[in-house]
Design an enzyme around this catalytic site. Sequence first.
Site, PDB file in Angstrom:
ATOM      1  N   CYS A  29      78.689 -33.769  43.149  1.00 41.19           N
ATOM      2  CA  CYS A  29      77.547 -34.548  42.658  1.00 41.19           C
ATOM      3  C   CYS A  29      77.769 -34.987  41.213  1.00 41.19           C
ATOM      4  O   CYS A  29      77.761 -34.154  40.303  1.00 41.19           O
ATOM      5  CB  CYS A  29      76.281 -33.693  42.794  1.00 41.19           C
ATOM      6  SG  CYS A  29      74.830 -34.345  41.951  1.00 41.19           S
ATOM      7  N   CYS A  32      74.944 -34.172  38.792  1.00 42.53           N
ATOM      8  CA  CYS A  32      74.920 -32.722  38.545  1.00 42.53           C
ATOM      9  C   CYS A  32      75.914 -32.361  37.448  1.00 42.53           C
ATOM     10  O   CYS A  32      75.598 -31.581  36.551  1.00 42.53           O
ATOM     11  CB  CYS A  32      75.278 -31.946  39.821  1.00 42.53           C
ATOM     12  SG  CYS A  32      74.148 -32.185  41.196  1.00 42.53           S
TER      13      CYS A  32
END
Length: 109
Positions: A29, A32
């Site tokens: 991600c 993230c």
Amino acid sequence: MVDANDADFHAVVDESSIPVLVDVWAPWCGPCRMVSPALEKLAGELAGNLKLVKVDADENPIVSRRFGVQSIPTLVLLEHGEVVDTQIGALPEHLLRSWVESRLPNGER
């Protein structure tokens, strides 16, 4: 900063004597990975008043289900195992700081 998984989440998070910021994330991600340094910096500055716990969403479906994670990163602020607030998606560092500090108990900033 501490990593937690489905097996030890209760002991690491729910039994914490200080507020916990859970970062539900995944290695693939991009957002993230972008928000992670800001979270780590914030947790370092608030050491003793906030614990940062990272949980890999792909490897820990029980934690993901507990918080109804449908998008990552999902940040969950807990106190004594109870959800104080949830933030979905990455925020710039100054907004993360404001979000966390505004929800910490008085005197723990």
